[in-house]
Scaffold this active site. Structure first.
Site, short mmCIF file in Angstrom:
data_model
loop_
_atom_site.label_atom_id
_atom_site.label_comp_id
_atom_site.label_asym_id
_atom_site.label_seq_id
_atom_site.Cartn_x
_atom_site.Cartn_y
_atom_site.Cartn_z
N GLY A 194 3.93 -8.84 -11.97
CA GLY A 194 5.15 -9.52 -11.50
C GLY A 194 5.31 -10.93 -12.14
O GLY A 194 4.07 -11.39 -12.67
N CYS A 252 2.21 -3.24 -15.51
CA CYS A 252 3.41 -4.54 -15.82
C CYS A 252 2.60 -5.53 -14.36
O CYS A 252 1.99 -5.31 -13.84
CB CYS A 252 4.50 -4.10 -15.43
SG CYS A 252 4.74 -2.70 -13.84
N CYS A 306 -0.55 -8.04 -10.85
CA CYS A 306 -1.00 -6.89 -10.80
C CYS A 306 -2.33 -6.44 -11.80
O CYS A 306 -2.97 -5.45 -11.61
CB CYS A 306 0.07 -5.80 -10.82
SG CYS A 306 1.59 -5.80 -9.80
N HIS A 342 -1.63 1.29 -4.94
CA HIS A 342 -1.96 0.42 -5.86
C HIS A 342 -1.82 -1.07 -4.97
O HIS A 342 -1.21 -1.90 -4.55
CB HIS A 342 -0.35 -0.06 -6.54
CG HIS A 342 -0.42 -1.39 -7.48
ND1 HIS A 342 -1.40 -1.76 -8.07
CD2 HIS A 342 0.72 -2.06 -7.64
CE1 HIS A 342 -0.98 -3.13 -8.54
NE2 HIS A 342 0.31 -3.03 -8.35
#
Length: 397
Positions: free
Chosen positions: A384, A382, A101, A352
């Site tokens: 993954g 955050c 991300c 997103h």
């Protein structure tokens, strides 16, 4: 103003400055405005718009980095194709980067560091994702090493994002009600911002083809607005939705980030070069930091990445005017006032597209700073498999 903030606002010839930051609209995966548009076409349109807005001769762009999490055929070919189609000459190199991300921010960070190191003077950090074409079972391997999976931490990297959200909620006592309130506010802020045309300056209209799913007729349309934003969402309406991952869980379709398609690009340059070429300086890259966290609670990443980048930049939380934080599942433990977070809404409402978000946040942040006449902002997300990334930027509007 603190001396630390004054130091960050000071201008130096070797600064890494932003001369353009743009994004496409973000659209719903598989049913939005870009459902029939391949990622290389999205990226091409945004790259061309970025260097055009920056008034940069594309021959002066020395390198491009593109965040992309779900790359077709490995990613590099599609990115190279997009750049060439966008009018970037063959002499400009390109690579793709995948840090989940944070990929778009990692791409910007790479280009900034190349400028700092003296390798290049002008480059583009970008991000793109078509979750329509890339998301799903086909993107997963057919298995994992049994030896590696004997490590519990390694095995935890495979926990689906929704379940990591449930872990954070459970471990930190974040109620369903609190999550729904935060999510509803994200939708409300985004809907208000869209009505007030606050996204207009950051969004590049793209002309694409759209196939009617019923008649299969093809129409040419201009996509210039985020189509995942919903007006009228309340905590009460979200409370009616069923949990998506656990029967007694708290994460659901209304308080988790959307599956989306989109692209964004940030043109960076050494300040002395930008001044010499007469480029429009709109902001400055200050610092970035990445940190690992337990994979089973990956959503806490920003809570650790933000203090780390502020320490690197010599800033306190009080020196930051606002934050753009990828909400992911609306339960990041960030320890800052929510009225300074995602003032025009975040990923729950806007969307997103995995590789795009890190670059998109910069374009959004610069727009917000100009609208509110503020200077210092932080972007964060955050990541993954258990990480967090954050960066500090200054608006020079």
């Amino acid at each position: 103003m603190s001396s630390a903030k004054a130091n960050v606002l000071a201008k130096h010839d070797n600064d890494v400055v932003i001369v353009a930051a743009v994004r496409s609209a973000l659209t719903k995966g598989r049913k939005g405005g870009f459902k029939d548009t391949r990622p290389e076409e999205l990226l091409s349109g945004v790259l061309r718009a970025a260097y055009t807005r920056a008034r940069v001769d594309p021959a002066l762009i020395e390198d491009i980095a593109v965040g992309n999490v779900l790359p077709p055929g490995g990613g590099a070919n599609a990115a190279r194709m997009a750049a060439l189609h966008a009018g970037v000459p063959i002499t400009t190199s390109i690579n793709t980067v995948n840090r989940q991300c944070s990929s778009g921010l990692s791409a910007v960070n790479q280009i900034a560091n190349q400028i700092i190191a003296g390798q290049i003077d002008i480059g583009i950090g970008a991000g793109v994702e078509s979750m329509t074409f890339g998301w799903g079972g086909g993107s997963l391997p057919d298995g994992w090493s049994e030896a590696v999976l004997t490590s519990k931490q390694a095995e935890d990297c495979l926990i689906p994002m929704g379940f990591t959200s449930e872990n954070v909620a459970s471990d930190f006592g974040i109620s369903r009600e609190k999550q729904d309130k935060f999510a509803a506010e994200s939708f409300q802020k985004a809907a208000a911002a869209q009505k007030a045309e606050k996204f207009r300056d950051e969004i590049v209209p793209l002309k694409v083809k759209l196939v009617d799913p019923k008649t299969e007729t093809v129409a040419e349309v201009v996509v210039d607005a985020d189509d995942g934003i919903r007006d009228g969402v309340t905590a009460e309406s979200l409370a009616k939705l069923r949990p998506s991952f656990k029967k007694d869980g708290s994460t659901h379709a209304g308080n988790a980030s959307q599956i989306s398609d989109g692209a964004a690009a940030v043109v960076l340059a050494r300040r002395s070069v930008a001044k010499r070429l007469g480029l429009p300086v709109v902001g400055k890259y200050v610092a970035a930091a990445v940190i690992g966290v337990p994979p089973r609670i990956m959503g806490v990443g920003p809570a650790y990445a933000i203090p780390k980048v502020l320490e690197k930049a010599g800033l306190s939380k009080a020196d930051v005017d606002f934050y753009e934080i990828n909400e992911a599942f609306a339960i990041d433990k960030i320890g800052i006032s929510y009225d300074r977070v995602n003032v025009n809404g975040g990923a729950i409402a806007i969307g997103h597209p995995l590789g795009c978000t890190g670059a998109r946040q910069i374009a959004t942040g610069l727009s917000i700073a100009k609208q509110r006449n503020e200077r210092v902002f932080v972007t964060s997300m955050c990541i993954g498999s258990g990480m967090g990334m954050a960066a500090v930027f200054v608006s020079e509007h």
